[in-house]
Design a protein around this motif. Structure first.
Motif, mmCIF file in Angstrom:
data_model
loop_
_atom_site.group_PDB
_atom_site.id
_atom_site.type_symbol
_atom_site.label_atom_id
_atom_site.label_comp_id
_atom_site.label_asym_id
_atom_site.label_seq_id
_atom_site.Cartn_x
_atom_site.Cartn_y
_atom_site.Cartn_z
ATOM 1 N N CYS A 108 5.918 -5.536 20.426
ATOM 2 C CA CYS A 108 7.432 -5.043 20.709
ATOM 3 C C CYS A 108 8.820 -5.626 20.692
ATOM 4 O O CYS A 108 9.609 -5.016 19.987
ATOM 5 C CB CYS A 108 7.547 -5.862 22.219
ATOM 6 S SG CYS A 108 5.949 -4.833 23.839
ATOM 7 N N THR A 219 0.471 -3.130 25.104
ATOM 8 C CA THR A 219 1.934 -3.145 24.224
ATOM 9 C C THR A 219 1.903 -3.517 23.325
ATOM 10 O O THR A 219 2.059 -4.271 23.077
ATOM 11 C CB THR A 219 2.614 -4.276 25.533
ATOM 12 O OG1 THR A 219 2.127 -5.265 24.197
ATOM 13 C CG2 THR A 219 2.855 -4.131 26.679
ATOM 14 N N PRO A 220 3.317 -3.299 22.526
ATOM 15 C CA PRO A 220 4.112 -1.908 23.410
ATOM 16 C C PRO A 220 3.219 -0.479 23.487
ATOM 17 O O PRO A 220 2.574 -0.057 22.400
ATOM 18 C CB PRO A 220 4.928 -1.335 22.411
ATOM 19 C CG PRO A 220 4.603 -1.756 20.948
ATOM 20 C CD PRO A 220 3.626 -2.985 21.015
#
Length: 248
Positions: A108, A219-220
């Protein structure tokens, strides 16, 4: 694969009887011979296995993409209009990107400047952030703090806190978050108190439930219109995905 089928048929003398190619109708001797032919062919032509595996992977990827698209389309209102997620970029943009993120997620953080560049350089993308803390208590604490700042202040304050946390490399603790708030002239004590509130919990719970519906576990994860992108995507790939969505 046609060559493989023909080889088997000729080798077993079954070319004149399609029904006889049903393995359930074969005798034990015929099945054994058939198996030997398969093994011999594959040993002589191992590239067939690679070809078949590649075709299988492609079909699976296509099926997964269709399933993801159906999930996204069925949950557009929750993705776009939940009433609590921060909305940035161009609110009237022709393309909407939703990101499920975690402040402690390395990918992220890696994607963050590229997403920022994409939105700024394109100018016609609406960007929505879904707080999705899945990497432990520090992740939850950071998300609670960001959501609380959003609820107590405004979109600009959330953006400031969000960006700082995305670039933050130290330990996320109540003290470090308080220092962050104080740096920007925010009431750290009030934010930390709000972070434990039912209102903040409700936002996180809604995001978690939506992620579960969309089968998001990492994530992401980006939702670009109705296309789901699971994992980090470099800038060039993001730009291509956006253009493909526009073309559709």
């Amino acid at each position: 694969m046609k060559r493989l089928a023909l080889s088997f048929a000729l080798g077993l003398g079954l070319a004149t009887s399609a029904a006889a190619t049903d393995i359930d109708q074969m005798t034990d001797a015929e099945r054994e011979a058939f198996g030997a032919e398969v093994r011999a062919y594959l040993l002589e032509n191992p590239e067939v296995l690679i070809e078949a595996y590649n075709v299988l992977e492609q079909r699976q990827a296509q099926a997964e993409a269709v399933a993801d698209r159906n999930l996204a389309q069925a949950n557009m209102d929750a993705l776009y209009n939940d009433g609590h997620s921060w909305v940035g970029g161009n609110p009237d943009g022709d393309i909407t990107i939703v990101e499920f993120m975690d402040y402690r997620c390395g990918y992220c953080k890696r994607a963050f400047p590229e997403v920022e560049e994409l939105i700024e350089s394109d100018g016609n993308i609406r960007f929505i952030v879904k707080e999705f803390p899945i990497l432990g208590e520090a992740s939850v604490l950071a998300s609670r703090f960001a959501i609380a700042a959003h609820q107590l202040y405004d979109d600009e304050t959330y953006k400031l806190v969000h960006d700082t946390l995305m670039e933050f490399r130290g330990d996320i603790t109540p003290d470090s978050l308080a220092q962050l708030a104080d740096t920007f002239g925010l009431d750290s004590a009030t934010i930390l108190e709000q972070a434990t509130s039912n209102e903040v919990t409700a936002v996180l719970q809604a995001n978690m439930e939506l992620a579960q519906i969309l089968q998001i576990s990492g994530t992401p994860t980006f939702v670009v219109e109705d296309e789901m992108v699971r994992g980090y995507m470099p800038l060039a790939a993001m730009q291509q995905t956006v253009e493909e969505q526009r073309a559709d």
